[in-house]
Design a protein around this motif. Structure first.
Motif, PDB file in Angstrom:
ATOM      1  N   LYS A   1       0.808  -1.222   0.000  1.00 24.39           N
ATOM      2  CA  LYS A   1       0.000   0.000   0.000  1.00 24.39           C
ATOM      3  C   LYS A   1       0.843   1.276   0.000  1.00 24.39           C
ATOM      4  O   LYS A   1       0.524   2.235  -0.690  1.00 24.39           O
ATOM      5  N   VAL A   2       1.916   1.319   0.788  1.00 22.93           N
ATOM      6  CA  VAL A   2       2.722   2.533   0.918  1.00 22.93           C
ATOM      7  C   VAL A   2       4.089   2.316   0.276  1.00 22.93           C
ATOM      8  O   VAL A   2       4.810   1.383   0.623  1.00 22.93           O
TER       9      VAL A   2
ATOM     10  N   TYR B   1       6.617   7.688  -0.522  1.00 22.25           N
ATOM     11  CA  TYR B   1       5.627   7.834   0.544  1.00 22.25           C
ATOM     12  C   TYR B   1       4.222   8.105  -0.005  1.00 22.25           C
ATOM     13  O   TYR B   1       3.406   8.751   0.636  1.00 22.25           O
ATOM     14  N   ASP B   2       3.944   7.540  -1.177  1.00 20.46           N
ATOM     15  CA  ASP B   2       2.594   7.569  -1.725  1.00 20.46           C
ATOM     16  C   ASP B   2       1.826   6.353  -1.239  1.00 20.46           C
ATOM     17  O   ASP B   2       2.347   5.227  -1.249  1.00 20.46           O
ATOM     18  N   LEU B   3       0.599   6.574  -0.810  1.00 18.85           N
ATOM     19  CA  LEU B   3      -0.302   5.510  -0.372  1.00 18.85           C
ATOM     20  C   LEU B   3      -1.292   5.227  -1.488  1.00 18.85           C
ATOM     21  O   LEU B   3      -2.014   6.116  -1.929  1.00 18.85           O
TER      22      LEU B   3
ATOM     23  N   VAL C   1       1.442  10.211   2.167  1.00 24.55           N
ATOM     24  CA  VAL C   1       1.311  10.118   3.625  1.00 24.55           C
ATOM     25  C   VAL C   1       2.460  10.803   4.345  1.00 24.55           C
ATOM     26  O   VAL C   1       2.418  10.957   5.567  1.00 24.55           O
TER      27      VAL C   1
END
Length: 320
Positions: free
Chosen positions: A257-258, A263-265, A274
Motif C-alpha cells: 500500500k505505501v 511515501y505515496d499511499l 502520507v
C-alpha cells in the motif's frame, strides 16, 4: 508510552476481510482532530532530534532509501534489501531481522543487491520484513503488536479522515490511534513458522528470502494437519496461546500500500502522499508488548524507513 488494551480482527488471503468482533473491551485511542498549529512545533522538535544522527543523503548505501535501527537515542544504519540478517536483542526477544524496500527502477543502480531483485520479482509488495528468533518470559501471542509508534501525533489534514477510513476497511485488523498504527503480530504476519531449537540451528536456516507456513508445533488444532495462514489467523484470534521459550519463531510481513521511496499511499482510484500526513515522520517496524496495567515495552528495537522524498517533505513542513 501507551497503556494496555487491544483488539483483534482477521483478514483472509488476498486482502479480503472476514467478519470478526473484538476479543475483549478496547482501550483504543480516541480519533480526535489535532490542529496543525498546535502540533507543528512539536513535530519540528521531534524531527530535529530524530534526524540528527542521519548521515548525508550522498552517503546512503542504498540511496534513495535508508533504514535505521533505534535502540537507544541515536539511530544506527542497517542493511536493507539483502539477505544479511540484522541481530536484534532485548529483554524480551533475541533473534534477527531482514528488511526489504522496493525502489523505483530508475533509482536503482549497479551496486544494488541481487537479493532485492529476487525478493520483489513477480510480487506487488512494496516493503517486507522477515523476523526470526526466540521470545522470552512466555509472552502471550495476542499481546505482541507490530507496527508504527510515532513521536508526534498524525497531522490533522482534510485527507486524514478519508485515508484512515479507507485503511480501516482494507485492513480491519489494524489498531489506529493519533500516534500509532499497529496490529497483533500473529494476525499481521503473512506467514509464520515454528521450529524446535535444534531444527532452527540448521546451517541453511535464516538465509531464505521467504517463510513457509509451519505451525504444527503449536499443537492441538495445528498438529492435526497443515494449516493455512488464514486458518492460523482465525484460530489464534480466538485462542490465548503463549510463545514458548524453547521454540524459534519466524514471521514474514509485507505490504503493498505505501511506497517507502515516494511515501505515496495507493488507495482505490486515488493516491495520497502520507509523508505530509505523518508530518515528515518515517514509517517504522517494531514489536511492542501491550499490557493491561503497566507501561508498554519494546520487544524489538524500532526500525525507521527514510527516503530522500520524505526528507524533502519534512524540510517543507518545518519551513512553514
Amino acid at each position: 508510552r501507551r497503556q494496555g488494551g487491544d483488539w483483534e480482527t482477521d483478514r483472509g488471503r488476498g486482502g479480503r476481510s472476514s467478519t470478526s468482533t473484538p476479543r475483549r473491551a478496547v482501550m483504543a485511542a480516541p480519533d480526535l482532530p489535532i490542529p496543525c498549529g498546535a502540533a507543528r512545533g512539536r513535530v519540528r522538535d521531534v524531527h530535529e532530534a530524530a534526524t540528527g544522527g542521519l548521515p548525508p543523503v550522498e552517503a546512503w548505501p542504498e540511496r534513495p532509501v535508508l533504514v535505521t535501527m533505534r535502540k537507544e537515542m541515536d539511530p544506527q544504519e542497517v542493511p536493507v534489501s539483502t539477505a544479511v540478517e540484522i541481530p536484534v536483542s532485548t529483554r524480551l526477544f533475541h533473534g534477527t531481522v531482514k528488511l526489504f524496500v522496493r525502489v523505483e527502477a530508475e533509482a536503482a543502480d549497479d551496486h544494488r543487491s541481487k537479493d532485492s531483485y529476487y525478493y520483489f520479482r513477480g510480487r506487488r509488495r512494496l516493503a517486507g520484513v522477515i523476523l526470526r528468533g526466540k521470545f522470552k518470559d512466555g509472552l502471550r501471542m495476542d499481546s505482541v503488536y507490530a507496527g508504527n509508534w510515532f513521536e508526534a501525533p498524525i497531522r490533522m489534514m482534510k485527507q486524514r479522515g478519508i485515508v484512515l477510513g479507507v485503511i480501516r476497511r482494507l485492513l480491519p485488523h489494524l489498531h489506529l490511534g493519533m500516534d500509532f498504527i499497529a496490529a497483533p503480530l500473529i494476525l499481521d504476519a503473512k506467514r509464520m513458522a515454528v521450529y524446535a531449537h535444534h531444527e532452527a540451528c540448521a546451517p541453511t536456516c535464516g538465509k531464505s528470502l521467504s517463510v513457509d507456513e509451519k505451525t504444527d508445533l503449536l499443537g492441538g488444532f495445528f498438529a492435526q494437519q497443515a494449516r493455512s495462514p488464514r486458518e492460523r489467523r482465525a484460530f489464534l484470534r480466538k485462542t490465548g496461546l503463549c510463545f514458548r521459550e524453547d521454540h524459534v519463531y519466524e514471521f514474514e510481513l509485507y505490504q503493498d500500500k505505501v511506497n517507502f521511496q515516494t511515501y505515496d499511499l495507493k488507495l482505490p482510484l486515488v493516491s495520497v502522499n502520507v509523508g505530509s500526513i505523518l508530518g515528515g515522520q518515517p514509517m517504522q517496524f517494531g514489536l511492542r508488548l501491550k499490557t493491561s496495567g503497566g507501561e508498554d515495552e519494546w520487544v524489538t528495537p524500532r526500525f525507521s524507513f527514510w527516503s530522500e522524498d520524505l526528507l524533502r517533505q519534512r524540510q517543507v513542513l518545518n519551513s512553514t
